[in-house]
Motif scaffolding. Sequence first.
Motif, mmCIF file in Angstrom:
data_model
loop_
_atom_site.group_PDB
_atom_site.id
_atom_site.type_symbol
_atom_site.label_atom_id
_atom_site.label_comp_id
_atom_site.label_asym_id
_atom_site.label_seq_id
_atom_site.Cartn_x
_atom_site.Cartn_y
_atom_site.Cartn_z
ATOM 1 N N VAL B 69 0.903 -1.204 -0.017
ATOM 2 C CA VAL B 69 -0.040 -0.116 0.128
ATOM 3 C C VAL B 69 0.926 1.036 0.002
ATOM 4 O O VAL B 69 1.666 1.665 1.030
ATOM 5 C CB VAL B 69 -0.867 -0.041 1.134
ATOM 6 C CG1 VAL B 69 -1.718 1.429 1.177
ATOM 7 C CG2 VAL B 69 -1.799 -1.317 1.443
ATOM 8 N N PRO B 70 0.951 2.059 -0.992
ATOM 9 C CA PRO B 70 1.613 3.247 -1.168
ATOM 10 C C PRO B 70 0.913 4.321 -0.195
ATOM 11 O O PRO B 70 -0.255 4.525 -0.377
ATOM 12 C CB PRO B 70 1.733 3.583 -2.711
ATOM 13 C CG PRO B 70 0.470 2.998 -3.467
ATOM 14 C CD PRO B 70 0.409 1.986 -2.476
ATOM 15 N N LYS B 71 1.784 4.963 0.473
ATOM 16 C CA LYS B 71 1.024 6.118 1.446
ATOM 17 C C LYS B 71 1.882 7.411 1.048
ATOM 18 O O LYS B 71 3.100 7.637 1.316
ATOM 19 C CB LYS B 71 1.096 5.581 2.751
ATOM 20 C CG LYS B 71 0.940 6.663 3.660
ATOM 21 C CD LYS B 71 0.825 6.257 5.313
ATOM 22 C CE LYS B 71 0.286 7.347 6.264
ATOM 23 N NZ LYS B 71 -0.446 6.859 7.181
ATOM 24 N N GLY B 72 1.362 8.645 1.062
ATOM 25 C CA GLY B 72 1.575 9.906 1.129
ATOM 26 C C GLY B 72 1.815 10.340 2.536
ATOM 27 O O GLY B 72 2.298 9.856 3.576
ATOM 28 N N ALA B 73 0.639 11.096 2.977
ATOM 29 C CA ALA B 73 0.642 11.794 4.035
ATOM 30 C C ALA B 73 -0.612 11.146 4.968
ATOM 31 O O ALA B 73 -0.972 11.288 6.154
ATOM 32 C CB ALA B 73 0.467 13.301 4.052
ATOM 33 N N GLY B 74 -1.393 10.346 4.178
ATOM 34 C CA GLY B 74 -2.454 9.637 4.772
ATOM 35 C C GLY B 74 -3.676 10.407 5.159
ATOM 36 O O GLY B 74 -4.403 10.112 5.841
ATOM 37 N N LEU B 75 -3.693 11.677 4.410
ATOM 38 C CA LEU B 75 -4.853 12.569 4.685
ATOM 39 C C LEU B 75 -5.950 12.582 3.853
ATOM 40 O O LEU B 75 -6.851 13.569 3.892
ATOM 41 C CB LEU B 75 -4.068 14.027 4.266
ATOM 42 C CG LEU B 75 -3.205 14.456 5.697
ATOM 43 C CD1 LEU B 75 -2.347 15.778 5.252
ATOM 44 C CD2 LEU B 75 -3.905 14.571 6.923
ATOM 45 N N ALA B 76 -5.986 11.347 3.061
ATOM 46 C CA ALA B 76 -7.221 11.659 2.071
ATOM 47 C C ALA B 76 -8.480 11.156 3.044
ATOM 48 O O ALA B 76 -9.595 11.420 2.787
ATOM 49 C CB ALA B 76 -7.407 10.387 0.982
HETATM 50 C C1 FAD Z 1 -8.568 19.652 6.220
HETATM 51 C C2 FAD Z 1 -8.550 18.893 4.889
HETATM 52 C C3 FAD Z 1 -8.815 19.726 4.010
HETATM 53 C C4 FAD Z 1 -8.580 19.116 2.555
HETATM 54 N N1 FAD Z 1 -8.571 19.736 1.646
HETATM 55 C C5 FAD Z 1 -8.396 19.454 0.425
HETATM 56 C C6 FAD Z 1 -8.487 19.980 -0.883
HETATM 57 O O1 FAD Z 1 -8.845 21.371 -1.026
HETATM 58 N N2 FAD Z 1 -8.385 19.468 -2.130
HETATM 59 C C7 FAD Z 1 -7.852 18.083 -2.160
HETATM 60 O O2 FAD Z 1 -7.671 17.843 -3.385
HETATM 61 N N3 FAD Z 1 -7.737 17.323 -1.089
HETATM 62 C C8 FAD Z 1 -8.282 17.986 0.034
HETATM 63 N N4 FAD Z 1 -8.220 17.107 1.131
HETATM 64 C C9 FAD Z 1 -8.055 15.564 0.858
HETATM 65 C C10 FAD Z 1 -6.456 15.333 1.074
HETATM 66 O O3 FAD Z 1 -5.900 15.315 2.352
HETATM 67 C C11 FAD Z 1 -5.542 15.631 -0.259
HETATM 68 O O4 FAD Z 1 -6.361 15.240 -1.483
HETATM 69 C C12 FAD Z 1 -4.069 15.230 0.022
HETATM 70 O O5 FAD Z 1 -3.460 15.649 -1.105
HETATM 71 C C13 FAD Z 1 -4.040 13.709 -0.089
HETATM 72 O O6 FAD Z 1 -2.622 13.541 -0.204
HETATM 73 P P1 FAD Z 1 -1.957 12.485 0.856
HETATM 74 O O7 FAD Z 1 -0.297 12.549 0.708
HETATM 75 O O8 FAD Z 1 -2.269 12.720 2.153
HETATM 76 O O9 FAD Z 1 -2.409 11.023 0.247
HETATM 77 P P2 FAD Z 1 -2.720 9.710 1.252
HETATM 78 O O10 FAD Z 1 -4.016 9.647 1.830
HETATM 79 O O11 FAD Z 1 -1.439 9.285 1.672
HETATM 80 O O12 FAD Z 1 -2.868 8.640 -0.170
HETATM 81 C C14 FAD Z 1 -4.079 8.952 -1.099
HETATM 82 C C15 FAD Z 1 -4.138 7.757 -2.121
HETATM 83 O O13 FAD Z 1 -3.094 7.728 -2.902
HETATM 84 C C16 FAD Z 1 -2.414 6.631 -2.951
HETATM 85 N N5 FAD Z 1 -0.911 6.864 -3.114
HETATM 86 C C17 FAD Z 1 -0.054 7.859 -2.272
HETATM 87 N N6 FAD Z 1 1.220 7.678 -2.870
HETATM 88 C C18 FAD Z 1 1.128 6.964 -3.983
HETATM 89 C C19 FAD Z 1 2.331 6.570 -5.037
HETATM 90 N N7 FAD Z 1 3.240 7.307 -4.846
HETATM 91 N N8 FAD Z 1 1.674 6.009 -6.215
HETATM 92 C C20 FAD Z 1 0.561 5.306 -6.212
HETATM 93 N N9 FAD Z 1 -0.585 5.919 -5.418
HETATM 94 C C21 FAD Z 1 -0.338 6.523 -4.283
HETATM 95 C C22 FAD Z 1 -2.657 6.022 -1.832
HETATM 96 O O14 FAD Z 1 -2.505 4.428 -1.607
HETATM 97 C C23 FAD Z 1 -4.109 6.201 -1.310
HETATM 98 O O15 FAD Z 1 -5.048 5.633 -2.271
HETATM 99 C C24 FAD Z 1 -8.343 17.712 2.551
HETATM 100 C C25 FAD Z 1 -7.873 16.900 3.674
HETATM 101 C C26 FAD Z 1 -7.948 17.520 4.928
HETATM 102 C C27 FAD Z 1 -7.775 16.887 6.154
#
Ligand code: FAD
Lengths: 352, 463
Positions: B69-76
């Motif tokens: 499972v690839p993970k970025g910041a887990g903020l989705a």
């Molecule tokens: C307060 C708040 C506000 C937000 N506002 C917005 C907003 O305005 N716009 C928006 O778009 N989102 C928003 N979000 C949602 C989310 O946080 C973002 O979309 C964020 O960019 C997700 O990135 P992440 O690194 O946390 O992803 P993660 O949750 O880590 O990953 C998301 C998905 O991507 C996959 N993934 C991760 N890295 C890779 C890789 N290298 N290759 C393939 N797959 C991968 C993961 O397996 C998972 O399925 C918000 C969230 C919060 C908490």
Amino acid sequence: MPLPELKFDKTKCAKCKVISCLVKCQYMDFKDKDKAKKEWHKLINGEDSSVLEACTTCYACEEYCPYGNHPFYLIVERQEEKGILPAPRPTITMWINQCQPVGRFLVGKIEERALSYCFLPQFNTLVKGKLFDGIALSVIFGQEFFCNAVYLHYAKASVIKDRLPKIVENIKNQGIKELVCLHDECYGTFTSLAPAYGIDMPFKPIHYYEYLYGRLKELKDLIKPLNIKAAYQRNCSARLCPETDHYVDDIFGLLGVERVKRKYDRENALCCAEIFRMAKGPALADDVQKRNIDDMVKFGAEYCIFNCPACWDSLAHRVVKQGIKPIHMIDLCKLAIGEEQALRLPELAAEV
Amino acid sequence: MTTTSALYDSLVKIVGKDFVSDQKEERYFYARDGGLMPPHEPDFVVMPKTTEEVQEIVKLANKEKVPLVPKGAGLALTGLVIPQRGGIVLDMKRMDRILEVNEKARYVVVEAGVTQGVLKSYLQKHHPHLRHSIPDSPPVATIVANAVIHGQGRLSQQHGFNSDMVSGLEVVLPTGELCRIGSCSVSSYWFSKGPPLPDLSGLFLGWFGTTGIITRLGLKLYPCKKMRDVMVFLTDKAELVPDILLKLSHTEMIEDVVVSAAPLPLRFKGTFWIMAYITGDSDEELEFKRKMVWDALWKYFESRDLGFLSVSPDMKAPLMSMPSKDTSRFADVSKGGGFQYAGPITPIEKFPAFIKKLEEVAAKYNVFYASTTRLIGAGHCMMFSFSFSFNRANADEMARAKKALYECSKFALEEGGVLWKADIYEQKLMMDKMDPNTLVLMKKIKQLLDPNGIMNPGNWEAK
Ligand SMILES: Cc1cc2nc3c(=O)[nH]c(=O)nc-3n(C[C@H](O)[C@H](O)[C@H](O)COP(=O)(O)OP(=O)(O)OC[C@H]3O[C@@H](n4cnc5c(N)ncnc54)[C@H](O)[C@@H]3O)c2cc1C
Ligand code: SF4
Ligand code: SF4
């Protein structure tokens, strides 16, 4: 409890020869006294009047009436009775909700004499230093103490009538005997609006200019004359307490500040006009602001002295663009006694 | 299958022992996200540094049929990085290099761990005339994952989903091969993710990491003007909002449009706040745009249905911040760190119905709500968030929030919306509704790319 009623004396108007309330209005053309009289009597008698739609709610006729007959409060009453919206409905809703007293307020170490920040957080920045020695902690702030005069802009006399008696009670319950009002919207409320509605004052309101003037005299030895030319920015609520305007001259006199004799000062002042933007759109607001600032420039002002934090918010960054330094009256006094300006213009450069 | 300790050793061999863990603490932490999905522990957490390491890990996992499972910041927040079947969580944070900025072709190439915040400050410092479409998620969110889930940001009104702004990919396929997608597959330039070639980026974007691991990504950059401002309008009539959004996008002058609705703080109660952002290189440009906006909305202002709010610098600062601080503040409004939203992508005409539903559902389940709508494209669609915040220490409140969310998701789907960053339950809802042939196609693609089903299992799993 029945809501307080406006004490408006029709007989004064019947005898009035000047009709200054309308004749002097800067936003309607009533130079013809007969025309003004006719229109004003329509309004008094509860008939439809163009004044109700055209009024910008600048508050100035409260000052223009030589008989203290509260023409503007009457306009507000009539607007509300007729359901006229001086500003868009959602804006009015927002204001009513935002300032609702819901038990969230701040009180400091209250003494018999206290400062009122009203509902304006900027005073937290401004109230510092020697000017406030001994009183700085005796402070009230928040919706519970909010004077509510703002609803004059929104044809909501009913909100004022409903909330103001409770606000007065809240202040009294703090044991406050003398309230130094840092915003003259508060001072005007307690000395003009409340009496106009027959609301008794269980404490003595003091305008902060009077307070500052007194303190400056005590601190006289510290004052180094500033030797500057300044434009004074009179605000809408100064119209509710024009009797305090002489303190501007008194304080300027102590500090070595020349109040430039410009067109838009004193009775002919222009307000910050931001309320006009929200009520009537940008054209009027832009025009008033431009005329006002051009006038400051024309008369050689180096500084623009602000009384009201809301005027500061709307005009400070605009006067800077014309090479004029904005400063609040409290900060001006601080500068003269060797202290620093606290309220400064935020970096408006946008974060990208 | 190799024993767990042998797997551990193999992983250590690839990335070094500092960057593999099978310890309780890491497994606890990587079992969950900030949302409502129940936790599930991984067996290992691995942090690769290079594309080659990723390839080796993938090959190992594929050989051993271990979930990955690839993970970025887990903020989705929708459990997309919770390892539903255990295995390895691949934390991409160490792949944090910004590899190239092409000023003239306006793109950047980043590794998978580069965050929104880092790219923003890098551009501000080194390329102040360029910017990217920043989402309102906390700044640690990664660029790549945001594209993977089809995020939206500050430039989405002008340029579509953030994934539309991708300009090339480097992907490790689930069988370990390294593959380039877009112009970079035939050229050294990363200016297009597809055109004029067949656009293969669709095999990876939107798949939640179930078809491969993106190791590098090209992202389009856009002009960064010197000044920015926000104009705040408010209405109490939800039915006017779609038209207002259309009128705003008609000006072709807006950077971003966001609509907020919430019962608290009190100033929001009873009105919808429409924030229109504008940018300019001079006061004159900003002033011209302000005028265009006013002209576009004048009829609503004149009819007294639309208010304008002059906001003080104090109030403006949080509205102007990127990401918006208010969004993150709301996320913890109930204290106890629980926040999740359903954010269907939907036609803008649905705004009134969605607001009504949100209010109904919040009252029904007694949960605190808010909504942020972001306009995507020239009125082509919007992201409408049904947001609920909850205290994680309060199981009952969490259960109510979950029910509220699912009711909103179902409703959005029935109303013609498509669920964004759907959790596994919502994915199922969509797959049940999907054209069966589309579903078969998705299944074939998945089987072709990931024959052993190791990639983020549980997600996009068509029966
Ligand atoms: C307060 C708040 C506000 C937000 N506002 C917005 C907003 O305005 N716009 C928006 O778009 N989102 C928003 N979000 C949602 C989310 O946080 C973002 O979309 C964020 O960019 C997700 O990135 P992440 O690194 O946390 O992803 P993660 O949750 O880590 O990953 C998301 C998905 O991507 C996959 N993934 C991760 N890295 C890779 C890789 N290298 N290759 C393939 N797959 C991968 C993961 O397996 C998972 O399925 C918000 C969230 C919060 C908490
Ligand atoms: S309100 Fe005052 S100025 Fe106006 S007519 Fe009456 S008395 Fe005269
Ligand atoms: S409040 Fe101002 S605009 Fe209205 S009538 Fe009085 S002077 Fe004229």
